[in-house]
Design a protein around this motif. Structure first.
Motif, PDB file in Angstrom:
ATOM      1  N   VAL A  84       0.836  -1.199   0.000  1.00  0.00           N
ATOM      2  CA  VAL A  84       0.000   0.000   0.000  1.00  0.00           C
ATOM      3  C   VAL A  84       0.872   1.252   0.000  1.00  0.00           C
ATOM      4  O   VAL A  84       0.573   2.231  -0.700  1.00  0.00           O
ATOM      5  CB  VAL A  84      -0.948  -0.011   1.219  1.00  0.00           C
ATOM      6  N   GLU A  85       1.952   1.233   0.752  1.00  0.00           N
ATOM      7  CA  GLU A  85       2.832   2.400   0.795  1.00  0.00           C
ATOM      8  C   GLU A  85       3.396   2.720  -0.586  1.00  0.00           C
ATOM      9  O   GLU A  85       3.423   3.887  -1.012  1.00  0.00           O
ATOM     10  CB  GLU A  85       3.981   2.173   1.774  1.00  0.00           C
ATOM     11  N   LEU A 129       3.902  10.493  -6.594  1.00  0.00           N
ATOM     12  CA  LEU A 129       4.775  11.556  -6.088  1.00  0.00           C
ATOM     13  C   LEU A 129       6.251  11.242  -6.305  1.00  0.00           C
ATOM     14  O   LEU A 129       7.060  12.145  -6.472  1.00  0.00           O
ATOM     15  CB  LEU A 129       4.498  11.788  -4.604  1.00  0.00           C
ATOM     16  N   LYS A 130       6.610   9.949  -6.311  1.00  0.00           N
ATOM     17  CA  LYS A 130       7.996   9.592  -6.610  1.00  0.00           C
ATOM     18  C   LYS A 130       8.383  10.061  -8.005  1.00  0.00           C
ATOM     19  O   LYS A 130       9.525  10.474  -8.249  1.00  0.00           O
ATOM     20  CB  LYS A 130       8.199   8.082  -6.498  1.00  0.00           C
ATOM     21  N   THR A 186      10.731  13.948  -1.968  1.00  0.00           N
ATOM     22  CA  THR A 186      11.505  13.150  -1.033  1.00  0.00           C
ATOM     23  C   THR A 186      10.594  12.189  -0.266  1.00  0.00           C
ATOM     24  O   THR A 186       9.377  12.401  -0.163  1.00  0.00           O
ATOM     25  CB  THR A 186      12.225  14.046  -0.019  1.00  0.00           C
ATOM     26  N   LYS A 187      11.202  11.151   0.292  1.00  0.00           N
ATOM     27  CA  LYS A 187      10.422  10.167   1.051  1.00  0.00           C
ATOM     28  C   LYS A 187       9.769  10.814   2.261  1.00  0.00           C
ATOM     29  O   LYS A 187       8.638  10.470   2.632  1.00  0.00           O
ATOM     30  CB  LYS A 187      11.326   9.008   1.490  1.00  0.00           C
ATOM     31  N   THR A 188      10.451  11.770   2.892  1.00  0.00           N
ATOM     32  CA  THR A 188       9.876  12.455   4.058  1.00  0.00           C
ATOM     33  C   THR A 188       8.600  13.189   3.683  1.00  0.00           C
ATOM     34  O   THR A 188       7.588  13.113   4.395  1.00  0.00           O
ATOM     35  CB  THR A 188      10.897  13.449   4.651  1.00  0.00           C
ATOM     36  N   LEU A 246       5.809  10.564   2.927  1.00  0.00           N
ATOM     37  CA  LEU A 246       5.255   9.941   4.127  1.00  0.00           C
ATOM     38  C   LEU A 246       4.391  10.923   4.905  1.00  0.00           C
ATOM     39  O   LEU A 246       3.366  10.534   5.492  1.00  0.00           O
ATOM     40  CB  LEU A 246       6.382   9.402   5.005  1.00  0.00           C
ATOM     41  N   ASP A 247       4.789  12.172   4.924  1.00  0.00           N
ATOM     42  CA  ASP A 247       3.991  13.192   5.603  1.00  0.00           C
ATOM     43  C   ASP A 247       2.629  13.344   4.927  1.00  0.00           C
ATOM     44  O   ASP A 247       1.593  13.458   5.597  1.00  0.00           O
ATOM     45  CB  ASP A 247       4.734  14.534   5.598  1.00  0.00           C
ATOM     46  N   ARG A 248       2.642  13.300   3.610  1.00  0.00           N
ATOM     47  CA  ARG A 248       1.371  13.422   2.890  1.00  0.00           C
ATOM     48  C   ARG A 248       0.509  12.181   3.087  1.00  0.00           C
ATOM     49  O   ARG A 248      -0.711  12.271   3.215  1.00  0.00           O
ATOM     50  CB  ARG A 248       1.615  13.682   1.400  1.00  0.00           C
TER      51      ARG A 248
END
Length: 284
Positions: free
Chosen positions: A95-96, A103-104, A109-111, A114-116
């Motif tokens: 799912v991640e 977005l990738k 960035t991964k940060t 993940l925040d979104r």
């Protein structure tokens, strides 16, 4: 942002499927797109997204959108599009990864991603516990919400949902629609809701666009269509929501003109049930 279409025509082969469509889509509304199968609903929303070629004028905030010689404009990035049965389009291993995919490719960035994700998941009533799971491990309702969340990750101004409750049981259907309504309120976004379910249209819509045989019969506040111009639905081969049918039946049986200003089921029942009880017509 205001999306304005003027004199839009769409032809597939020798068949014209949209005729002279003119309308404006404004920010912050839940606009339902209704009509029988083949009325032009899905083609209309594909025009808005830029997925099909057309003849006519398309403006964004008063500025014309450029078309090529074949009538194509390219996709409009501010519009998110959730197709019918979107869970069939899930393809990543977790799912991640599914939520991160779009977005990738925008080099975020991964940060940030993940925040979104942590912001979007609560909007569709999902927890971060599902992030490591494979999509096939989820229930049907969860898959549908993950698919919608993946579109919301791009922060669309307009979200097109084409029959989003198809195949869902009543509880998942209600939950999904309420989550979409919550997203609309939280983000002040616009929802274009393609549906055959008149009860859902009456319950959640601010406005309704009625299509019939490729023509736009009108763009109305929901109360205007269902309470004042319901004859147009009959012309288009559509039934009134059951709550409105009940309202009309009680008016006929009681001889009263029941004043209502809302199409929501609870508001209709609040007006109708006291009359039924007073006349001994309720089930009690």
């Amino acid at each position: 942002m205001v999306y304005k279409l003027k004199n839009i025509n769409v032809t597939y082969g020798q068949k014209q499927v949209l005729h002279h469509i003119s309308c404006s889509i404004e920010k912050g509304k839940w606009i339902s797109i209704i009509g029988q199968t083949g009325a032009g609903k899905s083609t209309f929303v594909k025009v808005l997204k830029g997925l099909v070629s057309f003849q006519g004028d398309y403006e964004l905030n008063g500025q014309p959108v450029k078309q090529d010689s074949k009538g194509n404009i390219g996709v409009i990035p501010e519009i998110g599009f959730v197709f019918q049965y979107p869970e069939h389009q899930l393809f990543e291993t977790t799912v991640e990864k599914e939520l991160s995919f779009a977005l990738k490719h925008k080099d975020m960035t991964k940060t940030v991603i993940l925040d979104r994700i942590s912001t979007i998941l609560p909007m569709v009533n999902l927890s971060e516990d599902i992030l490591p799971l494979a999509p096939f491990q989820l229930s049907g309702g969860q898959k549908r919400r993950v698919a919608i969340a993946s579109v919301l990750m791009t922060k669309p101004e307009v979200l097109i949902v084409d029959e989003p409750t198809a195949g869902l049981d009543p509880i998942n259907r209600t939950n999904l629609l309420q989550q979409l309504k919550n997203w609309q309120h939280k983000t002040k976004g616009t929802i274009l809701f393609v549906s055959h379910q008149m009860e859902d249209v009456a319950q959640y819509s601010d406005e309704v666009m009625l299509f019939h045989r490729g023509y736009l019969m009108g763009h109305f506040p929901v109360e205007t269509l269902f309470l004042k111009k319901s004859s147009l639905l009959k012309q288009a081969g559509l039934a009134l929501p059951e709550s409105i049918q009940l309202l009309q039946l009680v008016e006929e049986l009681s001889g009263e003109n029941i004043q209502v200003t809302s199409c929501k089921e609870a508001d209709i029942f609040a007006k109708v049930i006291p009359i039924l009880k007073a006349r001994g017509l309720d089930d009690e």
